[in-house]
Design a protein around this motif. Structure first.
Motif, mmCIF file in Angstrom:
data_model
loop_
_atom_site.group_PDB
_atom_site.id
_atom_site.type_symbol
_atom_site.label_atom_id
_atom_site.label_comp_id
_atom_site.label_asym_id
_atom_site.label_seq_id
_atom_site.Cartn_x
_atom_site.Cartn_y
_atom_site.Cartn_z
ATOM 1 N N LEU A 236 40.169 33.942 -52.269
ATOM 2 C CA LEU A 236 39.587 33.559 -51.139
ATOM 3 C C LEU A 236 39.191 34.534 -50.289
ATOM 4 O O LEU A 236 39.878 35.804 -50.208
ATOM 5 N N GLY A 237 38.362 34.550 -49.149
ATOM 6 C CA GLY A 237 38.103 35.534 -48.529
ATOM 7 C C GLY A 237 36.819 36.490 -48.797
ATOM 8 O O GLY A 237 36.577 37.457 -48.139
ATOM 9 N N PHE A 238 35.793 35.931 -49.764
ATOM 10 C CA PHE A 238 35.110 36.742 -50.381
ATOM 11 C C PHE A 238 33.656 36.718 -49.656
ATOM 12 O O PHE A 238 32.759 37.499 -49.595
ATOM 13 N N ALA A 239 33.590 35.527 -48.568
ATOM 14 C CA ALA A 239 32.402 35.441 -47.824
ATOM 15 C C ALA A 239 31.759 36.618 -47.053
ATOM 16 O O ALA A 239 32.713 37.320 -46.580
ATOM 17 N N ASP A 240 30.668 37.035 -46.921
ATOM 18 C CA ASP A 240 30.080 37.937 -46.161
ATOM 19 C C ASP A 240 29.981 37.581 -44.663
ATOM 20 O O ASP A 240 28.866 37.023 -44.283
ATOM 21 N N TYR A 241 31.041 37.821 -43.689
ATOM 22 C CA TYR A 241 30.549 37.610 -42.397
ATOM 23 C C TYR A 241 30.430 38.847 -41.285
ATOM 24 O O TYR A 241 30.753 38.670 -40.346
ATOM 25 N N GLY A 242 30.231 39.960 -42.029
ATOM 26 C CA GLY A 242 29.943 41.044 -41.189
ATOM 27 C C GLY A 242 31.337 41.612 -40.615
ATOM 28 O O GLY A 242 30.972 42.420 -39.586
ATOM 29 N N ILE A 243 32.330 41.312 -41.237
ATOM 30 C CA ILE A 243 33.613 42.031 -40.667
ATOM 31 C C ILE A 243 33.776 43.227 -41.519
ATOM 32 O O ILE A 243 33.891 43.411 -42.728
ATOM 33 N N SER A 244 34.069 44.259 -40.513
ATOM 34 C CA SER A 244 34.363 45.694 -41.225
ATOM 35 C C SER A 244 35.476 45.751 -42.009
ATOM 36 O O SER A 244 36.524 45.141 -41.598
ATOM 37 N N GLU A 267 30.201 24.468 -46.354
ATOM 38 C CA GLU A 267 29.334 25.756 -46.106
ATOM 39 C C GLU A 267 30.411 26.930 -46.304
ATOM 40 O O GLU A 267 29.953 27.833 -46.968
ATOM 41 N N ILE A 268 31.711 26.630 -46.108
ATOM 42 C CA ILE A 268 32.683 27.928 -46.615
ATOM 43 C C ILE A 268 32.810 27.783 -47.893
ATOM 44 O O ILE A 268 32.708 28.990 -48.594
ATOM 45 N N ALA A 269 32.598 27.015 -48.649
ATOM 46 C CA ALA A 269 32.698 27.197 -50.333
ATOM 47 C C ALA A 269 31.445 27.569 -51.062
ATOM 48 O O ALA A 269 31.510 28.512 -51.699
ATOM 49 N N THR A 270 30.337 27.366 -50.241
ATOM 50 C CA THR A 270 29.201 28.089 -50.423
ATOM 51 C C THR A 270 29.239 29.535 -50.420
ATOM 52 O O THR A 270 28.723 30.243 -51.093
ATOM 53 N N ASP A 271 29.581 29.955 -48.913
ATOM 54 C CA ASP A 271 29.686 30.955 -48.659
ATOM 55 C C ASP A 271 30.773 32.075 -49.622
ATOM 56 O O ASP A 271 30.351 33.169 -49.934
ATOM 57 N N GLU A 272 31.858 31.319 -50.063
ATOM 58 C CA GLU A 272 32.796 31.827 -50.995
ATOM 59 C C GLU A 272 32.174 32.169 -52.266
ATOM 60 O O GLU A 272 32.415 33.263 -52.981
ATOM 61 N N GLY A 303 43.950 30.898 -54.135
ATOM 62 C CA GLY A 303 43.112 30.406 -53.019
ATOM 63 C C GLY A 303 42.097 29.559 -53.715
ATOM 64 O O GLY A 303 42.476 28.050 -53.466
ATOM 65 N N ASN A 304 40.809 29.662 -54.177
ATOM 66 C CA ASN A 304 39.892 28.693 -54.628
ATOM 67 C C ASN A 304 39.622 28.866 -55.910
ATOM 68 O O ASN A 304 39.225 29.831 -56.604
ATOM 69 N N ASP A 305 39.789 27.765 -56.773
ATOM 70 C CA ASP A 305 39.425 27.547 -58.158
ATOM 71 C C ASP A 305 38.153 28.017 -58.688
ATOM 72 O O ASP A 305 38.143 28.855 -59.473
ATOM 73 N N GLU A 306 37.180 27.827 -57.805
ATOM 74 C CA GLU A 306 35.960 28.229 -58.367
ATOM 75 C C GLU A 306 35.616 29.747 -58.014
ATOM 76 O O GLU A 306 34.712 30.072 -58.960
ATOM 77 N N VAL A 307 36.211 30.347 -57.150
ATOM 78 C CA VAL A 307 36.157 31.660 -57.162
ATOM 79 C C VAL A 307 36.838 32.433 -58.392
ATOM 80 O O VAL A 307 36.165 33.167 -58.940
ATOM 81 N N SER A 308 38.084 31.805 -58.891
ATOM 82 C CA SER A 308 38.709 32.312 -59.844
ATOM 83 C C SER A 308 37.765 32.028 -61.208
ATOM 84 O O SER A 308 37.500 33.112 -62.099
#
Length: 463
Positions: A236-244, A267-272, A303-308
């Motif tokens: 979890l936490g792979f989405a690109d939100y522009g955080i340094s 939207e979160i799932a898509t972002d991940e 985190g998220n099964d789909e990420v795995s």
């Protein structure tokens, strides 16, 4: 911990938009009641004694896939299939005027466990005995913080990492004061090891040059002898939100949570998915010419099964079914839902050494489960934790939220690894606790060693 994207993110195909799905629908498993009226929906959590509104909204906010076959409504959410049948049950009236009653709230929680918890036998739990033990402590005069402590203590007795309860901060604060009064001073000298800090130390010990994304969620580089190393510390936490990447851990996650709080679950799932696909693509491009890979998930709590599954697809040439999942339903289970990993045209099929530990849990275990179908994988380290089920997230009449394990996952051969975890091919960590295994890793790293990595290199050299 992985969270089931409960049907509050029901996917709707706009081509079927309208009155086709109007009515009340009862889920087969999961304890959901879904009411659809034209372009609006209401989702409710129900038991035999309660009905609590979980969410409601406009169907135009919801996207993707819903279908009707005869009298069965099928809703697809990621890798999950949810089945509903038409019902005329009217139950929500039972909850009215009882929202604050401590006995009623405890009974609703207990009935949810009674109807949906999947592992009483697996965890050797006598539910009736446990229920009476804690129910006897609840009266109409029980305060909120007392009720919270009773439920918290009961959940701890399950020893299941997917059980939890969330209450307002003021209740937690009062409960802590009460707990401190009851307990004698803790004289334990055991120092908790921070897995995030340990993961960073391990990577720095191994690699001269480290690439990283998302504040250390993933790190990679090349070891001597041209062996690739990938460390994944969360699914979890792979989405690109522009955080340094330079933010410290707490700042990064504070900013990340702020971004996700403004988004829907879909939207979160898509972002991940998009985030992990982009990052893992970069990683595999960097490491494609290595002669073997070490994939380290020893510090990954899930985190998220789909990420795995998205990560695992980079090591698989063609679509494969890696197992099935089912939810507790009546006295049995719901219809098995197949779990797949997709194939990749440029899959990495050279040797992969998967490092695991007791801290490898939840969605991370889905990756380990899938690796059982891949001949180029060798598992090294310790047993995984053994908590595969998605969390069934529910609301109590008083507004508190809680979660429990209601699903079983089976591998491609029909094996269930709940509680016992998945055993590595090469067992190095014999402690049954996360802290014990981490202490072994700390001792090794302090001596500029890492037994699991060294064993992987030995095995590779033997090929």
């Amino acid at each position: 911990m992985k969270h089931l994207l409960i049907i509050c993110c029901v996917f709707i195909s706009f081509s079927f938009y309208g009155q086709t799905f109007n009515g009340n629908w009862k889920s087969m498993g999961y304890g959901r009641m879904l009411t659809i009226k034209n372009q609006n929906y209401i989702l409710k959590d129900y038991t035999s004694i309660s009905c609590v509104i979980n969410s409601k909204g406009n169907l135009s906010d919801l996207v993707e896939n819903i279908s009707l076959t005869k009298d069965t409504l099928l809703i697809k959410i990621g890798i999950n299939d949810y089945y509903f049948v038409k019902t005329d049950i009217k139950i929500c009236e039972k909850t009215k005027n009882k929202e604050k009653d401590p006995i009623y709230n405890f009974e609703v929680l207990a009935e949810t466990f009674n109807e949906h918890y999947a592992f009483y036998d697996t965890r050797n739990i006598n539910w009736q005995k446990m229920y009476h033990k804690y129910r006897s402590r609840v009266t109409h005069r029980t305060t909120e913080h007392e009720l919270f402590l009773i439920i918290y203590e009961m959940m701890n007795e399950f020893n299941d990492g997917h059980l939890g309860i969330s209450v307002p901060k003021r209740i937690e604060k009062n409960a802590l004061k009460l707990l401190l009064k009851k307990r004698t001073q803790n004289t334990s000298s055991i120092k908790e090891i921070n897995e995030w800090d340990l993961a960073k130390k391990v990577s720095e010990n191994l690699l001269d040059t480290i690439k990283t994304k998302r504040n250390g969620i993933i790190r990679w580089g090349i070891l001597k002898s041209n062996i690739g190393y990938i460390q994944i510390n969360q699914m979890l936490g792979f989405a690109d939100y522009g955080i340094s990447n330079t933010n410290d851990f707490n700042t990064f996650w504070s900013k990340y949570s702020s971004k996700t709080s403004k988004k829907s679950d879909t939207e979160i799932a898509t972002d991940e998915r998009e985030g992990v696909e982009s990052i893992i693509g970069e990683v595999m491009k960097d490491l494609k010419n290595t002669k073997a890979l070490i994939l380290d998930v020893r510090f990954n709590g899930g985190g998220n099964d789909e990420v795995s599954l998205k990560i695992l697809s980079n090591f698989n040439e063609e679509k494969k079914q890696i197992g099935v999942k089912m939810a507790k339903y009546n006295d049995g289970y719901s219809k098995p839902v197949p779990i797949w990993i997709q194939g990749s045209t440029d899959a990495y099929i050279k040797p992969v050494y998967l490092l695991t530990s007791k801290a490898s849990a939840s969605a991370t275990e889905i990756l380990v489960l899938g690796s059982l179908c891949l001949d180029n994988f060798t598992k090294i380290g310790g047993f995984t934790e053994g908590i595969f089920s998605d969390t069934l997230n529910r609301k109590l009449p008083n507004g508190w939220e809680f979660s429990l394990s209601n699903e079983i996952y089976l591998d491609h051969l029909g094996n269930n690894y709940e509680v016992k975890g998945i055993k590595p091919d090469v067992l190095l960590y014999t402690s049954n606790s996360i802290s014990g295994q981490f202490q072994q890793i700390v001792d090794e790293v302090n001596n500029k060693r890492d037994k699991a990595v060294l064993r992987a290199i030995e095995l590779m050299n033997e090929k």
